[in-house]
Design an enzyme around this catalytic site. Structure first.
Site, mmCIF file in Angstrom:
data_model
loop_
_atom_site.group_PDB
_atom_site.id
_atom_site.type_symbol
_atom_site.label_atom_id
_atom_site.label_comp_id
_atom_site.label_asym_id
_atom_site.label_seq_id
_atom_site.Cartn_x
_atom_site.Cartn_y
_atom_site.Cartn_z
ATOM 1 N N CYS A 43 5.929 6.611 4.244
ATOM 2 C CA CYS A 43 4.742 5.800 3.934
ATOM 3 C C CYS A 43 3.993 6.302 2.698
ATOM 4 O O CYS A 43 3.091 5.634 2.211
ATOM 5 C CB CYS A 43 3.802 5.739 5.131
ATOM 6 S SG CYS A 43 4.473 4.734 6.483
ATOM 7 N N GLU A 64 0.227 -3.807 11.536
ATOM 8 C CA GLU A 64 0.898 -3.480 10.281
ATOM 9 C C GLU A 64 2.343 -3.979 10.328
ATOM 10 O O GLU A 64 2.903 -4.395 9.324
ATOM 11 C CB GLU A 64 0.854 -1.963 10.084
ATOM 12 C CG GLU A 64 1.318 -1.498 8.754
ATOM 13 C CD GLU A 64 1.071 -0.027 8.567
ATOM 14 O OE1 GLU A 64 0.077 0.318 7.902
ATOM 15 O OE2 GLU A 64 1.866 0.788 9.084
ATOM 16 N N HIS A 119 -1.249 -10.825 -0.855
ATOM 17 C CA HIS A 119 -0.384 -10.485 -1.987
ATOM 18 C C HIS A 119 -1.090 -9.570 -2.996
ATOM 19 O O HIS A 119 -0.953 -9.719 -4.200
ATOM 20 C CB HIS A 119 0.174 -11.738 -2.663
ATOM 21 C CG HIS A 119 1.270 -12.357 -1.856
ATOM 22 N ND1 HIS A 119 1.000 -13.190 -0.782
ATOM 23 C CD2 HIS A 119 2.607 -12.254 -1.944
ATOM 24 C CE1 HIS A 119 2.145 -13.575 -0.245
ATOM 25 N NE2 HIS A 119 3.144 -13.019 -0.923
ATOM 26 N N HIS A 130 4.963 0.452 -0.614
ATOM 27 C CA HIS A 130 5.748 -0.457 0.220
ATOM 28 C C HIS A 130 4.855 -1.600 0.698
ATOM 29 O O HIS A 130 3.644 -1.572 0.488
ATOM 30 C CB HIS A 130 6.361 0.286 1.414
ATOM 31 C CG HIS A 130 5.348 0.877 2.339
ATOM 32 N ND1 HIS A 130 4.641 2.035 2.049
ATOM 33 C CD2 HIS A 130 4.899 0.459 3.548
ATOM 34 C CE1 HIS A 130 3.824 2.314 3.058
ATOM 35 N NE2 HIS A 130 3.956 1.364 3.979
ATOM 36 N N HIS A 133 0.849 -1.203 0.000
ATOM 37 C CA HIS A 133 0.000 0.000 0.000
ATOM 38 C C HIS A 133 0.876 1.241 0.000
ATOM 39 O O HIS A 133 2.105 1.159 0.036
ATOM 40 C CB HIS A 133 -0.967 -0.002 1.192
ATOM 41 C CG HIS A 133 -0.341 0.346 2.520
ATOM 42 N ND1 HIS A 133 -1.059 0.837 3.572
ATOM 43 C CD2 HIS A 133 0.925 0.272 2.972
ATOM 44 C CE1 HIS A 133 -0.263 1.040 4.616
ATOM 45 N NE2 HIS A 133 0.946 0.702 4.270
ATOM 46 N N HIS A 191 3.831 -4.888 3.658
ATOM 47 C CA HIS A 191 3.756 -5.306 5.052
ATOM 48 C C HIS A 191 3.376 -6.777 5.144
ATOM 49 O O HIS A 191 2.723 -7.311 4.249
ATOM 50 C CB HIS A 191 2.683 -4.518 5.815
ATOM 51 C CG HIS A 191 2.993 -3.078 5.996
ATOM 52 N ND1 HIS A 191 3.920 -2.623 6.907
ATOM 53 C CD2 HIS A 191 2.499 -1.973 5.391
ATOM 54 C CE1 HIS A 191 3.976 -1.296 6.845
ATOM 55 N NE2 HIS A 191 3.122 -0.881 5.933
#
Length: 143
Positions: free
Chosen positions: A25, A125, A70, A29, A16, A31
């Site tokens: 952010c 997260e 994914h 990137h 996201h 998580h």
């Protein structure tokens, strides 16, 4: 009034970005997210359970595996939505920024829509950063 709760955790990987974030952010990137779903009932069923843990696995967790794992999760106003979709990428589009807080609420609403009596969701997260969402006016009823 007393009630019973159970919880099940699940994990999924996602990407996201947060368009208006002042820090890193704002860049795309990923998580390894962890989610804890809390389901409640005011009485236990004939088996002595709130619900079988497998019901969470076969509904919401299955949906997460099929629809979020994914994937890239973006807000509807992100210009990358069209670019990624044009390249054949699977993108989940939300009407809000894809923050941990909004993802916790999104998963709560999705699970409630599947018939789960979700009263809270915790969304990690990262191993050190967690958002909590508590359902307002949740209904308690016999299973």
């Amino acid at each position: 009034m007393a009630s019973f709760t159970i919880a099940r955790e699940m994990e999924f990987c996602y990407g996201h970005r947060l368009l208006n974030h002042p820090g890193k952010c704002r860049f795309l990137h990923g998580h390894n997210g962890r989610v804890r779903i809390v389901v409640a009932a005011d009485t236990l069923n004939e088996q002595g359970m709130v619900i079988d843990f497998g019901e969470i696995r076969s509904t919401l967790e299955k949906w997460v595996d099929e629809e979020l794992d994914h994937r890239t999760i973006l807000s509807q106003d992100d210009p990358l939505v069209e670019v990624l979709q044009a390249q054949g990428e699977k993108v989940v589009v939300l009407p809000v920024p894809p923050t941990a807080e909004n993802l916790a609420r999104f998963l709560s609403e999705k699970g409630c829509g599947m018939g789960l009596n979700i009263v809270a969701v915790q969304f990690w997260e990262t191993p050190k950063c967690c958002a909590h969402y508590t359902v307002d006016n949740y209904r308690l009823s016999s299973p």
